[in-house]
Design a protein around this motif. Sequence first.
Motif, PDB file in Angstrom:
ATOM      1  N   GLY A  46      33.348  35.081  46.533  1.00 46.69           N
ATOM      2  CA  GLY A  46      34.118  35.343  45.333  1.00 46.69           C
ATOM      3  C   GLY A  46      35.551  35.710  45.635  1.00 46.69           C
ATOM      4  O   GLY A  46      36.028  35.587  46.749  1.00 46.69           O
ATOM      5  N   ARG A  47      36.234  36.153  44.604  1.00 44.94           N
ATOM      6  CA  ARG A  47      37.628  36.535  44.755  1.00 44.94           C
ATOM      7  C   ARG A  47      37.723  37.849  45.510  1.00 44.94           C
ATOM      8  O   ARG A  47      36.885  38.720  45.359  1.00 44.94           O
ATOM      9  CB  ARG A  47      38.270  36.704  43.392  1.00 44.94           C
ATOM     10  CG  ARG A  47      38.455  35.391  42.695  1.00 44.94           C
ATOM     11  CD  ARG A  47      39.405  35.537  41.548  1.00 44.94           C
ATOM     12  NE  ARG A  47      39.625  34.214  41.004  1.00 44.94           N
ATOM     13  CZ  ARG A  47      39.911  33.984  39.748  1.00 44.94           C
ATOM     14  NH1 ARG A  47      40.025  34.966  38.915  1.00 44.94           N
ATOM     15  NH2 ARG A  47      40.088  32.759  39.333  1.00 44.94           N
ATOM     16  N   PRO A  48      38.790  38.009  46.276  1.00 45.29           N
ATOM     17  CA  PRO A  48      38.975  39.287  46.963  1.00 45.29           C
ATOM     18  C   PRO A  48      39.161  40.413  45.950  1.00 45.29           C
ATOM     19  O   PRO A  48      39.814  40.234  44.921  1.00 45.29           O
ATOM     20  CB  PRO A  48      40.247  39.094  47.776  1.00 45.29           C
ATOM     21  CG  PRO A  48      40.625  37.671  47.661  1.00 45.29           C
ATOM     22  CD  PRO A  48      39.824  37.044  46.575  1.00 45.29           C
ATOM     23  N   LYS A  49      38.570  41.536  46.236  1.00 46.31           N
ATOM     24  CA  LYS A  49      38.701  42.688  45.350  1.00 46.31           C
ATOM     25  C   LYS A  49      40.106  43.269  45.467  1.00 46.31           C
ATOM     26  O   LYS A  49      40.637  43.419  46.550  1.00 46.31           O
ATOM     27  CB  LYS A  49      37.674  43.759  45.714  1.00 46.31           C
ATOM     28  CG  LYS A  49      36.249  43.268  45.651  1.00 46.31           C
ATOM     29  CD  LYS A  49      35.811  43.037  44.237  1.00 46.31           C
ATOM     30  CE  LYS A  49      34.341  42.674  44.186  1.00 46.31           C
ATOM     31  NZ  LYS A  49      34.072  41.384  43.667  1.00 46.31           N
ATOM     32  N   GLY A  50      40.696  43.577  44.338  1.00 48.89           N
ATOM     33  CA  GLY A  50      42.011  44.203  44.331  1.00 48.89           C
ATOM     34  C   GLY A  50      43.116  43.323  44.864  1.00 48.89           C
ATOM     35  O   GLY A  50      44.073  43.806  45.439  1.00 48.89           O
ATOM     36  N   THR A  53      47.982  39.576  44.971  1.00 46.44           N
ATOM     37  CA  THR A  53      48.725  38.333  44.798  1.00 46.44           C
ATOM     38  C   THR A  53      48.382  37.630  43.489  1.00 46.44           C
ATOM     39  O   THR A  53      49.145  36.785  43.047  1.00 46.44           O
ATOM     40  CB  THR A  53      48.440  37.373  45.968  1.00 46.44           C
ATOM     41  OG1 THR A  53      47.046  37.096  46.021  1.00 46.44           O
ATOM     42  CG2 THR A  53      48.905  37.967  47.277  1.00 46.44           C
ATOM     43  N   SER A  54      47.255  37.954  42.871  1.00 48.58           N
ATOM     44  CA  SER A  54      46.863  37.252  41.656  1.00 48.58           C
ATOM     45  C   SER A  54      47.663  37.705  40.446  1.00 48.58           C
ATOM     46  O   SER A  54      47.843  36.945  39.502  1.00 48.58           O
ATOM     47  CB  SER A  54      45.376  37.441  41.376  1.00 48.58           C
ATOM     48  OG  SER A  54      45.119  38.764  40.939  1.00 48.58           O
ATOM     49  N   GLY A  55      48.110  38.967  40.450  1.00 44.36           N
ATOM     50  CA  GLY A  55      48.845  39.474  39.294  1.00 44.36           C
ATOM     51  C   GLY A  55      47.963  39.664  38.086  1.00 44.36           C
ATOM     52  O   GLY A  55      48.453  39.748  36.956  1.00 44.36           O
ATOM     53  N   LYS A  56      46.652  39.728  38.294  1.00 39.92           N
ATOM     54  CA  LYS A  56      45.710  39.885  37.189  1.00 39.92           C
ATOM     55  C   LYS A  56      44.825  41.094  37.439  1.00 39.92           C
ATOM     56  O   LYS A  56      44.640  41.527  38.565  1.00 39.92           O
ATOM     57  CB  LYS A  56      44.855  38.635  37.030  1.00 39.92           C
ATOM     58  CG  LYS A  56      45.665  37.416  36.640  1.00 39.92           C
ATOM     59  CD  LYS A  56      44.794  36.231  36.371  1.00 39.92           C
ATOM     60  CE  LYS A  56      45.664  35.064  35.911  1.00 39.92           C
ATOM     61  NZ  LYS A  56      44.862  33.939  35.469  1.00 39.92           N
ATOM     62  N   SER A  57      44.270  41.628  36.353  1.00 41.52           N
ATOM     63  CA  SER A  57      43.365  42.769  36.427  1.00 41.52           C
ATOM     64  C   SER A  57      42.049  42.414  35.773  1.00 41.52           C
ATOM     65  O   SER A  57      42.019  41.698  34.758  1.00 41.52           O
ATOM     66  CB  SER A  57      43.959  43.975  35.690  1.00 41.52           C
ATOM     67  OG  SER A  57      45.159  44.367  36.291  1.00 41.52           O
ATOM     68  N   LEU A  58      40.978  42.911  36.347  1.00 37.39           N
ATOM     69  CA  LEU A  58      39.653  42.718  35.776  1.00 37.39           C
ATOM     70  C   LEU A  58      39.455  43.744  34.671  1.00 37.39           C
ATOM     71  O   LEU A  58      39.650  44.941  34.889  1.00 37.39           O
ATOM     72  CB  LEU A  58      38.586  42.900  36.857  1.00 37.39           C
ATOM     73  CG  LEU A  58      37.129  42.789  36.408  1.00 37.39           C
ATOM     74  CD1 LEU A  58      36.849  41.380  35.895  1.00 37.39           C
ATOM     75  CD2 LEU A  58      36.213  43.124  37.561  1.00 37.39           C
TER      76      LEU A  58
END
Length: 91
Positions: A46-50, A53-58
Amino acid sequence: MAGDTPEIVFDDDNPEWTEADFARARPIADFPELAAAFPNGSKSRGRPKGSITSGKSLVSLRLDNDVLERFRASGPGWQSRINETLRAAKP
């Protein structure tokens, strides 16, 4: 209610572990030749936690079912389309 409990299936080829089995267990790292057969065993999926570089928040967000169904019905990328819709509606 007896019907609510799933039936226990016993498998002679794969018996339930005993306390002695757990005591003898060793991590795969103790067996390099076996670990080599599973090269991705130590990588997380999956996506790396935290990820910075994504600039997005869960976030957790409650949406009306009909809204969610409409976006999902539009196919892959529905979450990005919700993001685009919210961005366009900013005050």
